[in-house]
Scaffold this motif. Structure first.
Motif, PDB file in Angstrom:
ATOM      1  N   GLY A  86       0.806  -1.215   0.000  1.00 55.11           N
ATOM      2  CA  GLY A  86       0.000   0.000   0.000  1.00 55.11           C
ATOM      3  C   GLY A  86       0.836   1.261   0.000  1.00 55.11           C
ATOM      4  N   GLU A 127      -0.483  -3.481   3.933  1.00 53.76           N
ATOM      5  CA  GLU A 127      -1.397  -2.349   3.822  1.00 53.76           C
ATOM      6  C   GLU A 127      -0.689  -1.032   4.132  1.00 53.76           C
ATOM      7  OE1 GLU A 127      -4.872  -3.398   6.144  1.00 53.76           O
ATOM      8  OE2 GLU A 127      -5.630  -4.696   4.531  1.00 53.76           O
ATOM      9  N   ASP A 128      -1.441   0.066   4.106  1.00 48.78           N
ATOM     10  CA  ASP A 128      -0.872   1.417   4.220  1.00 48.78           C
ATOM     11  C   ASP A 128      -0.178   1.644   5.565  1.00 48.78           C
ATOM     12  OD1 ASP A 128      -2.128   1.795   1.795  1.00 48.78           O
ATOM     13  OD2 ASP A 128      -3.722   3.085   2.590  1.00 48.78           O
ATOM     14  N   ASP A 129       0.840   2.513   5.516  1.00 48.00           N
ATOM     15  CA  ASP A 129       1.494   3.047   6.732  1.00 48.00           C
ATOM     16  C   ASP A 129       2.168   1.977   7.575  1.00 48.00           C
ATOM     17  OD1 ASP A 129       0.512   5.756   6.218  1.00 48.00           O
ATOM     18  OD2 ASP A 129      -1.452   4.967   6.794  1.00 48.00           O
ATOM     19  N   LYS A 168      -2.979  -2.142   8.380  1.00 46.60           N
ATOM     20  CA  LYS A 168      -2.579  -0.740   8.382  1.00 46.60           C
ATOM     21  C   LYS A 168      -1.890  -0.336   9.686  1.00 46.60           C
ATOM     22  CE  LYS A 168      -6.221   0.912   5.261  1.00 46.60           C
ATOM     23  NZ  LYS A 168      -7.371   1.845   5.122  1.00 46.60           N
ATOM     24  N   LYS A 169      -0.835   0.448   9.520  1.00 44.30           N
ATOM     25  CA  LYS A 169      -0.090   1.065  10.625  1.00 44.30           C
ATOM     26  C   LYS A 169       0.613   0.041  11.516  1.00 44.30           C
ATOM     27  CE  LYS A 169      -2.918   5.238  10.705  1.00 44.30           C
ATOM     28  NZ  LYS A 169      -3.708   6.193  11.515  1.00 44.30           N
TER      29      LYS A 169
END
Length: 223
Positions: A162, A192-194, A212-213
């Motif tokens: 991501g 996924e993102d971050d 994410k994260k």
């Protein structure tokens, strides 16, 4: 002609960032652009039969260079923002193997999506040999991607990454199985993102998703 191909990709990388060169006039900029297109067309002769197909592949890639350049500027900004050792962006462009690998990946990925045989893989292996970073051109990588150091990184063909992801040296995003009959299925993880993935972490499997994260510590094995 592998030598001609690798020269083409290096010249294209230099051309994409030569706009920052104070000695680069518009005329030389345009001439280098047209020469690059001509060389690429000649390279396609050995792997394509139809002239119309070659012209379409050339125009498709070069029409997307502005978009690719814009995405790369985001990658560049991410590296500059998060790497305290980076003194300026020119230093990153000219000396960071991670940024070079990301840049060439984004070009070879377009050729992979066009189903061009041989050339995307030759380009990726050239970069692998040059930087120690192995990114398959079939991988999907989002915006603001940050590779720090980079040596030993492996990103497999069906990996999905991501936006705003940071990975460090020695990270493997690989497959659990390498069976030939599984060539057409998703074998590599989704990031996924971050997400931050620290050095020498190994993340395997097509069903593996890093949310994410998340932060993945060094030397961790996830499958």
């Amino acid at each position: 002609n592998k030598h001609k191909l690798t020269n083409w990709i290096d010249d294209l990388y230099k051309w994409m960032f030569s706009i920052d060169d104070e000695n680069c006039s518009f005329n030389s900029f345009e001439a280098n652009y047209l020469k690059s297109k001509e060389v690429f067309y000649e390279l396609l002769i050995s792997v394509t039969v139809d002239e119309k197909q070659r012209l379409l592949i050339v125009e498709n890639l070069y029409s997307k260079l502005e978009e690719i350049h814009s995405i790369l500027l985001g990658d560049l900004e991410s590296i500059f923002k998060f790497d305290p050792a980076a003194k300026n962006k020119s230093e990153i462009i000219f000396s960071y193997p991670g940024f070079y690998a990301i840049s060439v990946y984004r070009i070879s990925h377009e050729l992979w999506k066009a189903k061009l045989p041989v050339i995307p893989r030759v380009i990726s292996e050239y970069v692998h040999n040059k930087t120690g970073i192995d990114i398959h051109p079939g991988a999907t990588i989002g915006k603001d991607f940050f590779i720090d150091h980079g040596t030993g990184i492996v990103i497999g063909e069906t990996t999905i990454i991501g936006d705003n992801v940071k990975i460090y040296q020695g990270v493997t995003l690989g497959a659990l199985n390498v069976l030939k009959e599984e060539a057409e299925i998703k074998r590599h993880p989704t990031i996924e993102d971050d997400v931050v993935i620290y050095a020498n972490a190994t993340i395997l499997g097509g069903k593996t998703v890093i949310g994410k994260k998340s932060v993945i510590g060094g030397n961790v094995w996830v499958s």
